[in-house]
Motif scaffolding. Structure first.
Motif, PDB file in Angstrom:
ATOM      1  N   THR A 146      11.580  11.178   2.019  1.00 52.77           N
ATOM      2  CA  THR A 146      11.738  12.626   2.168  1.00 52.77           C
ATOM      3  C   THR A 146      10.956  13.137   3.368  1.00 52.77           C
ATOM      4  O   THR A 146      11.462  13.903   4.194  1.00 52.77           O
ATOM      5  CB  THR A 146      11.223  13.345   0.892  1.00 52.77           C
ATOM      6  OG1 THR A 146      11.866  12.752  -0.235  1.00 52.77           O
ATOM      7  CG2 THR A 146      11.526  14.832   0.939  1.00 52.77           C
ATOM      8  N   SER A 147       9.714  12.679   3.466  1.00 50.69           N
ATOM      9  CA  SER A 147       8.833  13.125   4.538  1.00 50.69           C
ATOM     10  C   SER A 147       9.372  12.739   5.915  1.00 50.69           C
ATOM     11  O   SER A 147       9.367  13.546   6.851  1.00 50.69           O
ATOM     12  CB  SER A 147       7.435  12.513   4.318  1.00 50.69           C
ATOM     13  OG  SER A 147       6.559  12.909   5.328  1.00 50.69           O
ATOM     14  N   LEU A 148       9.868  11.504   6.041  1.00 52.30           N
ATOM     15  CA  LEU A 148      10.374  11.034   7.332  1.00 52.30           C
ATOM     16  C   LEU A 148      11.764  11.617   7.625  1.00 52.30           C
ATOM     17  O   LEU A 148      12.109  11.837   8.789  1.00 52.30           O
ATOM     18  CB  LEU A 148      10.404   9.499   7.365  1.00 52.30           C
ATOM     19  CG  LEU A 148       9.018   8.840   7.304  1.00 52.30           C
ATOM     20  CD1 LEU A 148       9.126   7.320   7.218  1.00 52.30           C
ATOM     21  CD2 LEU A 148       8.161   9.236   8.512  1.00 52.30           C
ATOM     22  N   SER A 157       6.512  -2.730  10.311  1.00 53.86           N
ATOM     23  CA  SER A 157       7.515  -1.701  10.043  1.00 53.86           C
ATOM     24  C   SER A 157       6.981  -0.302  10.362  1.00 53.86           C
ATOM     25  O   SER A 157       5.996   0.148   9.769  1.00 53.86           O
ATOM     26  CB  SER A 157       7.947  -1.769   8.573  1.00 53.86           C
ATOM     27  OG  SER A 157       8.700  -0.619   8.232  1.00 53.86           O
ATOM     28  N   TRP A 158       7.663   0.355  11.288  1.00 51.02           N
ATOM     29  CA  TRP A 158       7.335   1.733  11.631  1.00 51.02           C
ATOM     30  C   TRP A 158       7.328   2.595  10.364  1.00 51.02           C
ATOM     31  O   TRP A 158       6.452   3.424  10.174  1.00 51.02           O
ATOM     32  CB  TRP A 158       8.396   2.256  12.609  1.00 51.02           C
ATOM     33  CG  TRP A 158       8.207   3.651  13.114  1.00 51.02           C
ATOM     34  CD1 TRP A 158       7.573   4.022  14.266  1.00 51.02           C
ATOM     35  CD2 TRP A 158       8.692   4.874  12.527  1.00 51.02           C
ATOM     36  NE1 TRP A 158       7.616   5.388  14.419  1.00 51.02           N
ATOM     37  CE2 TRP A 158       8.300   5.927  13.368  1.00 51.02           C
ATOM     38  CE3 TRP A 158       9.408   5.163  11.358  1.00 51.02           C
ATOM     39  CZ2 TRP A 158       8.612   7.261  13.085  1.00 51.02           C
ATOM     40  CZ3 TRP A 158       9.714   6.492  11.079  1.00 51.02           C
ATOM     41  CH2 TRP A 158       9.317   7.530  11.942  1.00 51.02           C
ATOM     42  N   PHE A 159       8.286   2.320   9.463  1.00 45.77           N
ATOM     43  CA  PHE A 159       8.412   3.106   8.226  1.00 45.77           C
ATOM     44  C   PHE A 159       7.190   2.918   7.328  1.00 45.77           C
ATOM     45  O   PHE A 159       6.667   3.880   6.753  1.00 45.77           O
ATOM     46  CB  PHE A 159       9.683   2.685   7.471  1.00 45.77           C
ATOM     47  CG  PHE A 159      10.929   2.746   8.299  1.00 45.77           C
ATOM     48  CD1 PHE A 159      11.552   3.959   8.553  1.00 45.77           C
ATOM     49  CD2 PHE A 159      11.475   1.588   8.844  1.00 45.77           C
ATOM     50  CE1 PHE A 159      12.710   4.022   9.325  1.00 45.77           C
ATOM     51  CE2 PHE A 159      12.627   1.639   9.610  1.00 45.77           C
ATOM     52  CZ  PHE A 159      13.248   2.851   9.853  1.00 45.77           C
ATOM     53  N   ARG A 160       6.729   1.678   7.213  1.00 41.79           N
ATOM     54  CA  ARG A 160       5.564   1.385   6.375  1.00 41.79           C
ATOM     55  C   ARG A 160       4.285   2.020   6.931  1.00 41.79           C
ATOM     56  O   ARG A 160       3.458   2.533   6.168  1.00 41.79           O
ATOM     57  CB  ARG A 160       5.356  -0.131   6.284  1.00 41.79           C
ATOM     58  CG  ARG A 160       6.289  -0.844   5.325  1.00 41.79           C
ATOM     59  CD  ARG A 160       5.963  -0.466   3.886  1.00 41.79           C
ATOM     60  NE  ARG A 160       6.769  -1.224   2.930  1.00 41.79           N
ATOM     61  CZ  ARG A 160       6.968  -0.840   1.678  1.00 41.79           C
ATOM     62  NH1 ARG A 160       6.450   0.286   1.226  1.00 41.79           N
ATOM     63  NH2 ARG A 160       7.693  -1.589   0.859  1.00 41.79           N
ATOM     64  N   ILE A 161       4.134   1.961   8.256  1.00 43.45           N
ATOM     65  CA  ILE A 161       2.932   2.530   8.869  1.00 43.45           C
ATOM     66  C   ILE A 161       2.906   4.045   8.688  1.00 43.45           C
ATOM     67  O   ILE A 161       1.900   4.625   8.263  1.00 43.45           O
ATOM     68  CB  ILE A 161       2.854   2.176  10.382  1.00 43.45           C
ATOM     69  CG1 ILE A 161       2.830   0.656  10.576  1.00 43.45           C
ATOM     70  CG2 ILE A 161       1.631   2.816  11.034  1.00 43.45           C
ATOM     71  CD1 ILE A 161       1.724  -0.071   9.856  1.00 43.45           C
ATOM     72  N   GLU A 162       4.057   4.685   8.966  1.00 45.56           N
ATOM     73  CA  GLU A 162       4.094   6.146   8.832  1.00 45.56           C
ATOM     74  C   GLU A 162       3.986   6.562   7.356  1.00 45.56           C
ATOM     75  O   GLU A 162       3.396   7.594   7.037  1.00 45.56           O
ATOM     76  CB  GLU A 162       5.355   6.722   9.487  1.00 45.56           C
ATOM     77  CG  GLU A 162       5.486   6.416  10.992  1.00 45.56           C
ATOM     78  CD  GLU A 162       4.336   6.978  11.854  1.00 45.56           C
ATOM     79  OE1 GLU A 162       3.596   7.867  11.379  1.00 45.56           O
ATOM     80  OE2 GLU A 162       4.182   6.505  13.000  1.00 45.56           O
ATOM     81  N   GLU A 163       4.534   5.744   6.454  1.00 45.36           N
ATOM     82  CA  GLU A 163       4.366   5.999   5.012  1.00 45.36           C
ATOM     83  C   GLU A 163       2.883   6.058   4.664  1.00 45.36           C
ATOM     84  O   GLU A 163       2.415   6.959   3.961  1.00 45.36           O
ATOM     85  CB  GLU A 163       5.044   4.882   4.210  1.00 45.36           C
ATOM     86  CG  GLU A 163       4.797   4.938   2.702  1.00 45.36           C
ATOM     87  CD  GLU A 163       5.252   3.677   1.966  1.00 45.36           C
ATOM     88  OE1 GLU A 163       5.981   3.788   0.993  1.00 45.36           O
ATOM     89  OE2 GLU A 163       4.850   2.558   2.386  1.00 45.36           O
TER      90      GLU A 163
END
Lengths: 139, 189
Positions: free
Chosen positions: B98-100, A33-39
């Motif tokens: 929020t950050s994304l 998940s792109w979201f998990r990595i960037e998180e």
């Protein structure tokens, strides 16, 4: 077993099955998940770090046990460490930009994210370029 | 509900131990080391070795098992990402949302942002940098370092390799820098 094929791999079916399992773990565990990595890379959540820590909590004792029973795990020579610092940094930049590392690139293609096939081809070009430049790069 | 049980995403304490178990299984079955980026080298050796000594080895002997493994990962990606797809938005922390969102991300469903990971985006300068430039760096960097998140991050660290610790610190630091500094320039608002 044929005597004429001394290097025949014996457990290909098992490697295929473990690969399928790894692909399922990568997707259902959201490691693709792109979201998990960037998180994780923005230090906004502990999920990825918890996954790494618990994976190592299983793998490290497992490896130690196998080593004690005679399995050879070839050591990686640190040397001056340039290749690890510079290579790791180059990979990390790409990882942060794409939001996926090599395993997830392949899993995402399977999950139907077609543009990741282009990223895999670009990664092949990057690996080929390293191979070509290797004699001239500091290690 | 049954469907929800199969389709919901897994918690870290299921995902992590399974990753560890796969690494241990590979080592136990055939002394194989979990490491995906080696396949990029094997594929180069198979498809375009040229006269480059780095690719002048028997990829069947060294890497056939790993190429079969990665074929399995593609299949597993279909099973986990399509057949068992999670219908709910990803459960990242509110701080991460929020950050994304500040970057311009609005849709948090699926495995990747739908507005970003498109063929149309690939044909823009930003998309080229993201998907082709980023991919190139992944391939170059993992070959240079001799491993990626799996080879160094799992196998190397589990084997207590100092070289892997150096690599992991380097790619997390550079990954954070890319996410904070480069990504905001690439996501269209």
């Amino acid at each position: 077993m044929s005597a004429t094929s001394p290097h025949r791999e014996r457990w290909l079916g098992a490697y295929l099955a473990l690969g399928v399992l790894f692909g399922i773990v990568l997707t259902k565990g959201e490691l693709v998940s792109w979201f998990r990595i960037e998180e994780a890379l923005r230090f906004k959540g502990a999920y990825l770090y918890e996954v790494f820590a618990s994976a190592l909590a299983v793998a490290a004792p497992g490896f130690a046990l196998l080593k004690r029973r005679g399995t050879v795990l070839p050591p990686k020579a640190l040397g001056r460490g340039v290749r690890y610092a510079a290579g790791g940094a180059a990979f990390g930049l790409g990882w942060g930009i794409v939001g996926a590392c090599p395993g997830p690139l392949f899993a995402l293609v399977g999950a139907g994210v077609g543009v990741m096939a282009v990223t895999i081809v670009a990664a092949l070009a990057g690996t080929w370029t390293y191979g070509y430049l290797r004699p001239r790069l500091p290690h | 509900m049954m469907t929800d049980l199969w389709h919901r995403s897994w918690p870290w304490y299921v995902t992590g131990p399974l990753v560890g178990l796969i690494a241990v299984s590979l080592l136990a079955i055939g002394s194989k080391q979990l490491g995906v980026s080696s396949n990029l080298r094997h594929l180069c050796a198979m498809l375009a070795p040229g006269k480059v000594s780095y690719f002048g080895y028997d990829w069947r002997r060294e890497g056939l098992w790993n190429l079969v493994f990665i074929l399995g990962v593609v299949v597993g990606g279909f099973v986990g990402g399509v057949l068992l797809a999670n219908p709910h938005p990803v459960a990242i922390t509110p701080a991460a949302v929020t950050s994304l969102a500040k970057l311009g991300i609005r849709d948090f469903s699926g495995l990747v942002p739908h507005e970003l990971f498109t063929w149309h985006m690939l044909l823009t300068p930003r998309g080229l940098i993201m998907f082709v430039g980023g991919g190139f760096l992944i391939g170059f960097g993992t070959a240079y370092a001799g491993g990626c998140t799996s080879g160094h991050g799992i196998t190397g660290l589990a084997g207590l390799q100092l070289a892997s610790l150096v690599t992991v610190i380097a790619f997390f630091a550079a990954g954070a820098a890319a996410s904070f500094v480069v990504l905001p320039l690439l996501v269209p608002r």
